[in-house]
Design an enzyme around this catalytic site. Structure first.
Site, PDB file in Angstrom:
ATOM      1  N   TYR A 129      14.118  99.974 -10.756  1.00  0.00           N
ATOM      2  CA  TYR A 129      14.080 101.147 -11.534  1.00  0.00           C
ATOM      3  C   TYR A 129      13.516 101.028 -12.698  1.00  0.00           C
ATOM      4  O   TYR A 129      13.334 101.905 -13.709  1.00  0.00           O
ATOM      5  CB  TYR A 129      15.505 101.932 -11.753  1.00  0.00           C
ATOM      6  CG  TYR A 129      16.063 102.178 -10.327  1.00  0.00           C
ATOM      7  CD1 TYR A 129      16.342 101.407  -9.533  1.00  0.00           C
ATOM      8  CD2 TYR A 129      16.491 103.454 -10.282  1.00  0.00           C
ATOM      9  CE1 TYR A 129      16.880 101.892  -8.247  1.00  0.00           C
ATOM     10  CE2 TYR A 129      16.964 103.873  -8.745  1.00  0.00           C
ATOM     11  CZ  TYR A 129      17.036 102.994  -8.142  1.00  0.00           C
ATOM     12  OH  TYR A 129      17.855 103.509  -7.007  1.00  0.00           O
ATOM     13  N   LYS A 176      22.086  90.736  -2.990  1.00  0.00           N
ATOM     14  CA  LYS A 176      21.272  90.165  -1.858  1.00  0.00           C
ATOM     15  C   LYS A 176      20.609  88.769  -2.123  1.00  0.00           C
ATOM     16  O   LYS A 176      19.531  88.424  -2.172  1.00  0.00           O
ATOM     17  CB  LYS A 176      20.233  91.132  -1.694  1.00  0.00           C
ATOM     18  CG  LYS A 176      19.324  90.968  -0.381  1.00  0.00           C
ATOM     19  CD  LYS A 176      20.160  91.149   0.940  1.00  0.00           C
ATOM     20  CE  LYS A 176      19.498  90.855   2.160  1.00  0.00           C
ATOM     21  NZ  LYS A 176      20.586  90.902   3.361  1.00  0.00           N
ATOM     22  N   ASP A 209      24.594  93.868   2.133  1.00  0.00           N
ATOM     23  CA  ASP A 209      24.506  94.474   3.524  1.00  0.00           C
ATOM     24  C   ASP A 209      26.149  94.326   4.182  1.00  0.00           C
ATOM     25  O   ASP A 209      26.442  95.583   4.727  1.00  0.00           O
ATOM     26  CB  ASP A 209      23.492  94.103   4.371  1.00  0.00           C
ATOM     27  CG  ASP A 209      23.276  92.656   4.270  1.00  0.00           C
ATOM     28  OD1 ASP A 209      23.564  91.956   3.328  1.00  0.00           O
ATOM     29  OD2 ASP A 209      22.697  92.211   5.109  1.00  0.00           O
ATOM     30  N   ASP A 233      23.239 102.245  -6.556  1.00  0.00           N
ATOM     31  CA  ASP A 233      22.482 103.590  -5.973  1.00  0.00           C
ATOM     32  C   ASP A 233      22.814 104.063  -4.699  1.00  0.00           C
ATOM     33  O   ASP A 233      23.499 105.267  -4.228  1.00  0.00           O
ATOM     34  CB  ASP A 233      20.906 103.786  -6.396  1.00  0.00           C
ATOM     35  CG  ASP A 233      20.612 105.497  -6.595  1.00  0.00           C
ATOM     36  OD1 ASP A 233      21.220 106.193  -6.502  1.00  0.00           O
ATOM     37  OD2 ASP A 233      19.078 105.449  -6.576  1.00  0.00           O
TER      38      ASP A 233
END
Ligand code: NAP
Length: 479
Positions: A129, A176, A209, A233
């Site tokens: 972002y 991640k 995930d 988000d």
């Protein structure tokens, strides 16, 4: 509180004015004295030709009030101006986005009865972002994922301060880091360094995930999830769906000096002006705001009144469909009528005001004892075969202090040849490393000079060792 507290109110776009008005009416009905400073941002401002979407008057108001209640702002998708929301978050360095969800009475979901009560703590100004994008060629787009040690430290410290203020004893960090060991790994490492300072809290890491999977399978195992901007988000829209949808998901954007409170949802333009939208997310954002300014009792009064209203079966169209639902205005009036009421199904959480951590001032936290330049990655445009590119890049390095180590395309080594099947794009990267001698920026510049007419280079990254550790990743297949 005897004197009024000034708050900047931005009604926003689409359904914004309806949900903002609902929240304002309810707060005013509690008797808390708020001096609302109304200002605009978003679509109307873009239309007037202000490319930021946030006019000077709005910025000046926030600089004075330091607290904002904001409706959603529309952003063009895939073209046009940058998001006015992101601009506001960045201008005032509201680095933490707090998104709590909790099962509510009268809002049936597939998870009802399981006691979901968790908060997503999303880093709010870094990551993808940062919005630093380039077209490497007309065919290849690139965005920078920026994660700083400072940003990670701020979000993790704030998350623990919030956990303590809300008596949460279980904090997960979702990253991640298995793939993006440097960027996502930075949050994981920072979290693991700070977690031992909070031995009373059960702190654990989960790959993002799997976090999404676990949230759908067994959401009640989570009390708090700290995560990077993009992950947060997505995960927080998921968590809002667990308790009834975006109509019920509030948020706070917290910075050291400024706090912006807003619903998680957007401007939902198809519902604008119909008096049907669910204002709960905005009302609960106002509850977070009341807590932030120290109006703890009024906050609990509003929260209890919302729950009493829902428990009485007074609900908007997103929960009930057209049959038996009430409009935004009637729902708001019902909540005002319930101020002072409580229901057994809802115990307002005992919370303290969050003690905002004071971020460290310095820009760099880790000063390595040794920094050694060992090479350079050069990204360049080509449609030639990898074999030809490899030989040409070797020739470019001839007579310099650097030699070609490998060439890759989209992160996979293509020269020397690996067994990877290549579906090439028109950007490749050549990795050059020192032939053994000490090299300087000048040596890199002379190598770039040799690219000359052969390949059009588009960007360059230096390869350095910090205290003997490489500051770069290897390509897939690179030894
Ligand atoms: P959205 O406005 O959040 O709407 C998506 C869907 O969520 C709606 O169609 C509706 O679902 C449901 N929904 C949203 N708010 C609701 C509410 N208060 N009560 C009940 N249901 C609600 O997302 P979008 O359509 O992706 O984005 C529209 C615009 O908002 C875009 O310009 C986007 O950039 C902007 N946006 C702004 C913010 C912000 O200001 N913070 C955040 C997100 C998006 P159903 O269709 O199923 O009824």
């Amino acid at each position: 509180m005897s004197s009024s507290r000034a708050v900047t109110l931005i009604a926003g776009d689409g359904v914004g004015p309806e949900v903002a008005e609902s929240a304002r009416k309810i707060i005013d009905a509690t008797g808390v004295k708020i001096d609302w400073h109304e200002h605009e941002a978003g679509a109307e401002v873009f239309k007037k030709g202000d490319a930021t979407g946030v006019p000077k008057e709005t910025i000046e108001s926030i600089e004075k009030t330091r607290v904002v209640l904001k409706g959603p702002l529309a952003t063009p998708v895939g073209f046009g101006e940058k998001s006015a929301n992101v601009t506001l978050r960045k201008l005032f360095e509201t680095y933490a986005n707090i998104r709590p969800v909790r099962e509510m009475p009268g809002v049936p979901t597939p998870y009802s009865g399981r006691g979901i009560d968790l908060v997503v703590v999303r880093e709010n100004v870094e990551d993808l972002y940062a919005g630093i994008e380039h077209m490497e060629t007309p065919d290849v787009a690139q965005t920078l994922k920026l994660i700083s040690r400072k940003g990670c430290e701020k979000i993790v410290k704030l998350a623990y301060a919030l956990a303590e203020a809300e008596n949460r004893t279980n904090v997960a960090c979702a990253t991640k880091a298995n793939i993006m060991k440097m960027t996502e790994g930075m949050l994981k490492r920072t979290f693991e360094e700070i977690a031992p300072e909070h031995p009373e809290i059960d702190s654990w890491h989960v790959i993002v995930d799997n976090c999404a999977h676990q949230l759908v399978k067994r959401p009640e195992q989570f009390e708090m999830i700290i995560t990077t901007n993009m992950n947060g988000d997505i995960l927080s829209d998921l968590t809002s769906a667990l308790v009834g949808g975006l109509g019920f998901a509030p948020s706070a954007n917290l910075g050291t000096d400024v706090a912006i409170f807003e619903a998680v949802h957007g401007s939902a333009p198809k519902y604008a002006g119909q008096d049907t939208i669910n204002p709960t997310a905005m009302i609960l954002s106002a509850v977070l705001m009341l807590r932030h300014i120290g109006e703890l009792e009024a906050a609990s009064t509003v929260e209890n009144a919302v729950m009493a209203t829902l428990a009485q079966g007074i609900r908007t169209r997103d929960v009930m469909g057209d049959e038996g639902s009430v409009g935004t205005t009637a729902y708001t009036e019902a909540i005002i009528g319930n101020l002072g009421n409580k229901v057994d199904e809802w115990q307002a959480r005992e919370v303290k005001q969050v003690k905002m951590p004071v971020p460290r001032k310095e820009a760099a936290f880790i000063i390595p004892e040794s920094v050694e330049l060992i090479g350079v990655d050069v990204f360049f445009q080509t449609e030639e075969e990898p074999e030809v590119v490899g030989l040409a890049a070797q020739a470019i390095a001839e007579g310099t202090k650097l030699e070609l180590k490998m060439v890759e395309c989209r992160g996979t080594q293509v020269w020397p040849k690996t067994s990877a099947e290549l579906d090439p794009t028109d950007v490749m990267r050549a990795r050059f490393i020192t032939r053994g001698s000490v090299i300087t920026s000048e040596d890199i510049l002379s190598l770039l000079g040799n690219f000359g007419g052969r390949f059009n280079w588009v960007h360059v990254e230096k390869l350095r060792m910090f205290d003997g550790e490489p500051s770069f990743s290897r390509a897939q297949g690179e030894k």
